[in-house]
Design an enzyme around this catalytic site. Structure first.
Site, PDB file in Angstrom:
ATOM      1  N   GLU A   1       3.568  -0.166   4.204  1.00  0.00           N
ATOM      2  CA  GLU A   1       3.020   1.398   3.950  1.00  0.00           C
ATOM      3  C   GLU A   1       3.968   1.966   2.999  1.00  0.00           C
ATOM      4  OE1 GLU A   1       0.006   2.473   3.302  1.00  0.00           O
ATOM      5  OE2 GLU A   1      -1.176   2.005   4.406  1.00  0.00           O
TER       6      GLU A   1
ATOM      7  N   HIS B   1       0.792  -1.058  -0.093  1.00  0.00           N
ATOM      8  CA  HIS B   1       0.046  -0.510  -0.208  1.00  0.00           C
ATOM      9  C   HIS B   1       1.006   1.200   0.480  1.00  0.00           C
ATOM     10  CE1 HIS B   1      -3.790  -1.198   0.993  1.00  0.00           C
ATOM     11  NE2 HIS B   1      -3.531  -2.453   0.926  1.00  0.00           N
TER      12      HIS B   1
END
Length: 354
Positions: free
Chosen positions: A318, A254
């Protein structure tokens, strides 16, 4: 009194019928034909796809490697019979040699699939066929692949770096968002779904080159469950990909986002209580920081759906903040996309080989 006698008579008749050999009240499936094709994954690894078509759905089936012969896969189908088809079928000869079927007691079929090499847990998967536009019949399918043996067939696209032997490991990569869901959008208009797919494709190439059997939840700009699905349906569909192939680890890629463009750094999440999830997250986070030199936001616990519902150690990376001008530029740069992928791959290798 007569009513009671009738009930006893019916009960006695049912007991007698059940005691007669060959009589079953189960819906028995009949095998119509056996077929096979040799196909390729998105990354060039060939696998054998076998379909055993039946006239009705098969409710119970299983497969195990023969402990006395690791080049033989034994599978069983409950409440099934063989019709007039041949009991033995020759296969492609390169991955699978032949398949042999026999009817056993208790209304089940046992099959033996003979392969050209030794099988391990991640070499095969068995699953139900369902009627759709592709399949006009019910039954089961078996996929056999030898990722390690096929490595040199992977095209050298600049991602063939050595990070350590990952042969026998099945790794599910989940490029976040996609299709109807763009994910976060950067100040220059670059989308999270574009960044996650590019990094994931590079990561898949690296892992495959080093021996892993790689499965991706998506390989293009698509939804996994379907367009505009509920969050639960979409996320569960991604989890199912990893669970259905008995993946060793699940890695979701992500990009972070925040209302302020000043937010920055890289971060990796794992599910609380997962010892191996923590190990994997720490290894990846360390490599991401060393490679990107971005702010180290650490490896932390989170209750994200894909972390909680995955049956294997799972992490969510992330990579960087797409809402940060500088980090959006990195995420959209093909060279940085490869570097992010290399860092994640090295973390995965450290997890398996330390």
């Amino acid at each position: 009194m007569s009513f009671l006698l009738k009930k006893l008579f019916i009960f006695s008749l049912m007991v007698m019928l059940l005691a007669v050999p060959g009589i079953s009240f189960a819906k028995t499936a009949t095998i119509k034909n056996v077929s096979y094709t040799v196909e390729s994954t998105e990354h060039g690894v060939q696998y054998l796809h076998v379909e055993i078509a039946t006239n009705r759905p098969v409710e119970e089936f299983s497969a195990n490697i023969n402990p006395n012969n690791p080049s033989q896969l034994i599978f069983r189908m409950k409440d099934a019979r063989i019709s007039s088809i041949p009991r033995q079928e020759n296969l492609d000869g390169e991955i699978g040699r032949k398949i042999f079927l026999q009817e056993m007691d208790n209304d089940y079929i046992q099959g033996k699939l003979y392969t050209k090499g030794e099988l391990i847990k991640s070499s095969y998967r068995i699953y139900a066929l369902e009627k759709d536009d592709t399949h006009k019949t019910d039954g089961i399918a078996i996929d056999i692949t030898f990722a390690g043996a096929a490595l040199k067939k992977v095209k050298d696209n600049g991602n063939n770096i050595d990070i350590g032997d990952l042969s026998g490991k099945t790794i599910t990569i989940d490029p976040g968002h996609g299709g109807s869901d763009t994910g976060a959008i950067g100040p220059s208009g670059y989308t999270e779904k574009e960044a996650t797919l590019a990094i994931s494709q590079n990561l898949a190439d690296i892992l495959t080159w080093n021996g892993a059997n790689v499965v991706m939840t998506r390989t293009g700009d698509t939804d996994v469950y379907g367009p505009n699905a509920s969050a639960a349906n979409e996320l569960q569909a991604r989890v199912n990909v990893g669970n259905n192939v008995n993946s060793d680890i699940f890695v979701s890629i992500h990009c972070n986002a925040f209302s302020s463009s000043a937010a920055n750094g890289t971060e990796t999440f794992y599910y609380a209580g997962s010892y191996n999830g923590r190990r994997l997250a720490a290894a990846i986070q360390n490599e991401m920081v060393n490679t990107s030199k971005l702010r180290d936001r650490g490896a932390s616990t989170a209750n994200f759906y894909v972390l909680k519902r995955s049956a294997m150690p799972a992490v969510l990376v992330e990579t960087a903040f797409i809402t940060n001008y500088n980090e959006e530029a990195m995420l959209s740069d093909p060279q940085w996309q490869k570097q992010f992928a290399e860092a994640i791959a090295r973390g995965i290798s450290e997890y398996f080989n330390s």
